[in-house]
Design an enzyme around this catalytic site. Structure first.
Site, PDB file in Angstrom:
ATOM      1  N   LYS A  79       0.859  -1.193   0.000  1.00  0.00           N
ATOM      2  CA  LYS A  79       0.000   0.000   0.000  1.00  0.00           C
ATOM      3  C   LYS A  79       0.894   1.241   0.000  1.00  0.00           C
ATOM      4  O   LYS A  79       2.088   1.152   0.256  1.00  0.00           O
ATOM      5  CB  LYS A  79      -0.834   0.047   1.272  1.00  0.00           C
ATOM      6  CG  LYS A  79      -1.845  -1.037   1.373  1.00  0.00           C
ATOM      7  CD  LYS A  79      -2.841  -0.706   2.469  1.00  0.00           C
ATOM      8  CE  LYS A  79      -3.852  -1.815   2.608  1.00  0.00           C
ATOM      9  NZ  LYS A  79      -3.228  -3.056   3.078  1.00  0.00           N
ATOM     10  N   GLY A 116       7.130  -6.954  -7.363  1.00  0.00           N
ATOM     11  CA  GLY A 116       6.351  -7.382  -8.518  1.00  0.00           C
ATOM     12  C   GLY A 116       6.239  -6.249  -9.520  1.00  0.00           C
ATOM     13  O   GLY A 116       6.903  -5.211  -9.378  1.00  0.00           O
ATOM     14  N   ASP A 142       2.352 -14.763  -7.971  1.00  0.00           N
ATOM     15  CA  ASP A 142       1.480 -14.787  -9.159  1.00  0.00           C
ATOM     16  C   ASP A 142       2.255 -15.144 -10.435  1.00  0.00           C
ATOM     17  O   ASP A 142       1.661 -15.537 -11.429  1.00  0.00           O
ATOM     18  CB  ASP A 142       0.805 -13.418  -9.348  1.00  0.00           C
ATOM     19  CG  ASP A 142       0.077 -12.945  -8.102  1.00  0.00           C
ATOM     20  OD1 ASP A 142      -0.285 -13.802  -7.272  1.00  0.00           O
ATOM     21  OD2 ASP A 142      -0.115 -11.725  -7.949  1.00  0.00           O
ATOM     22  N   ARG A 186      -3.944 -13.453  -8.605  1.00  0.00           N
ATOM     23  CA  ARG A 186      -4.494 -12.266  -9.285  1.00  0.00           C
ATOM     24  C   ARG A 186      -5.014 -12.667 -10.661  1.00  0.00           C
ATOM     25  O   ARG A 186      -5.640 -13.699 -10.795  1.00  0.00           O
ATOM     26  CB  ARG A 186      -3.434 -11.163  -9.359  1.00  0.00           C
ATOM     27  CG  ARG A 186      -3.423 -10.275  -8.135  1.00  0.00           C
ATOM     28  CD  ARG A 186      -2.902  -8.887  -8.454  1.00  0.00           C
ATOM     29  NE  ARG A 186      -1.532  -8.933  -8.933  1.00  0.00           N
ATOM     30  CZ  ARG A 186      -0.939  -7.949  -9.548  1.00  0.00           C
ATOM     31  NH1 ARG A 186      -1.584  -6.838  -9.787  1.00  0.00           N
ATOM     32  NH2 ARG A 186       0.309  -8.042  -9.934  1.00  0.00           N
ATOM     33  N   GLU A 237      -8.378 -17.339  -8.158  1.00  0.00           N
ATOM     34  CA  GLU A 237      -9.259 -16.362  -7.517  1.00  0.00           C
ATOM     35  C   GLU A 237      -9.913 -15.379  -8.487  1.00  0.00           C
ATOM     36  O   GLU A 237     -10.978 -14.846  -8.211  1.00  0.00           O
ATOM     37  CB  GLU A 237      -8.488 -15.579  -6.444  1.00  0.00           C
ATOM     38  CG  GLU A 237      -7.293 -14.804  -6.997  1.00  0.00           C
ATOM     39  CD  GLU A 237      -6.479 -14.101  -5.914  1.00  0.00           C
ATOM     40  OE1 GLU A 237      -6.823 -14.171  -4.732  1.00  0.00           O
ATOM     41  OE2 GLU A 237      -5.470 -13.455  -6.283  1.00  0.00           O
TER      42      GLU A 237
END
Ligand code: F6P
Length: 360
Positions: A79, A116, A142, A186, A237
């Site tokens: 974040k 990432g 991912d 993701r 997901e």
């Protein structure tokens, strides 16, 4: 021994297994080979926004235990984009100059950013704005960073999901159930595809290949006709409902996360096929644990190469894994190509060859 340098290393974005082994490799190469100084920056760029900065001197005789440790001793965050940083009063502020100023005040000659695609994009923007000599190392369970076949953390996540499937087989067979395992990733289906094959799933559903419930239920019926009373389904997901809706949860703070397609499928499959269904959502278990040997190998190779790039004065590069070679490519190239599962990928063909239903 080259000239004296002081380099920084930080981990950014979601954690994963393998970050600590990369830090260890960076320290061994930078101090052991070149005699440089290495500063670990805590909680990604947040550590450069505080006064005093949150940094720790990394010593070669202290980093060996990191080889087998999950997570990151430096801490991380996914974040707080420094270009639009949430200030707590509802406003967003550009705090990029604070980070750049601190980088220069610390006397850093270069920065290794382990992240990432999102983190690497932010770090590159900072580097370009502030004259930071940046080298990137790709990490993400991912496995969706462009130009690299493997990112740190992916292999361990696949191993964990595979083990979960192994365990689900026994309970599925004992109760004659359809067991659904929802995994992370993701928008990319790499974890589901790899673990699904390795763990003997009967159905693999990934965002890159559209499915119908009818095809999934047909597979369940086929197995029943063969006397196999259970079925194992693995789903990413970000797989949508048949109607195209992506299932997300928004909490009371407005945070939105992927998740819930497993439960949705369980209800639909039970309704359409009459089978008894159960769901397991693997969640952050995929990010933890002891790094696999392959993640440790890639971490070692990436860490050494990243330091060598700095020694050679080659910046704005990210190290990648291509045909079992470490190859450096411009960061812009890697983050410019999102790496989803190619429907013609060899593992997609492998899954089909094994009779695994991909839902299409
Ligand atoms: O990008 C890594 C990842 O684990 C995704 O697979 C997942 O959707 C997301 O991060 C979860 O993020 P958080 O840790 O914020 O819940």
């Amino acid at each position: 021994m080259g000239e004296d340098k002081r380099i920084g290393v930080l981990t950014s974005g979601g954690d994963c297994a393998g970050l600590n082994p990369v830090i260890r490799a960076v320290v061994h190469r930078a101090i052991g080979t070149y005699g440089w100084e290495v500063l670990g920056i805590c909680r990604s760029t947040l550590g450069l926004m505080t006064d005093p900065p949150q940094v720790m001197k990394l010593e070669i005789d202290k980093v060996d235990p990191l080889l087998t440790m999950g997570g990151t001793v430096l801490g991380t965050t996914n974040k707080g984009d420094p270009f639009a940083f949430p200030m707590g009063d509802g406003t967003l502020r550009d705090r990029s100059e604070e980070i750049i100023t601190t980088y220069h005040q610390l006397g850093l000659d270069a920065l290794i950013g382990i992240g990432g695609d999102g983190s690497l994009a932010i770090l590159r923007k900072l580097a370009q704005q502030g004259g930071i000599n940046l080298v990137g190392i790709p990490k993400t369970i991912d496995n969706d960073v462009g130009c690299t076949e493997r990112s740190i953390g992916f292999d361990t996540a696949v191993n964990i999901a595979t083990e979960a499937l192994d365990r689900l087989h026994f309970t599925a067979a004992s109760h004659s159930r359809v067991m659904i395992l929802e995994v992370m990733g993701r928008d990319a289906g790499h974890i589901a595809l790899n673990a699904g094959i390795a763990g003997g799933a009967d159905v693999i559903l990934i965002p890159e290949i559209s499915y119908t419930l009818e095809n999934v239920c047909r597979k369940i019926r086929e197995r029943q006709a063969q006397g196999k009373n259970f079925c194992i389904v693995i789903v990413s997901e970000a797989v949508c409902t048949e109607g195209g809706e992506m299932i997300k949860n928004t909490d009371r703070f407005g945070e939105c996360r992927l998740g819930g397609i497993g439960q949705h499928l369980a209800e639909e499959i039970a309704f359409s096929s009459g089978a008894e269904t159960r769901v397991t959502v693997l969640g952050h278990i995929q990010r933890g644990g002891i790094p696999s040997s392959l993640d440790r190998l890639i971490a070692a190779a990436f860490g050494v190469e990243a330091v060598d790039l700095i020694a050679a004065g080659k910046y704005d590069q990210v190290v990648t894994w291509q045909n079992r070679q470490v190859v450096s490519v411009p960061i812009a190239e890697a983050i410019g190509q999102y790496r989803a599962v190619d429907p013609h990928d060899t593992l997609v063909k492998t899954a089909r060859g094994l009779g695994i239903c991909l839902g299409d």
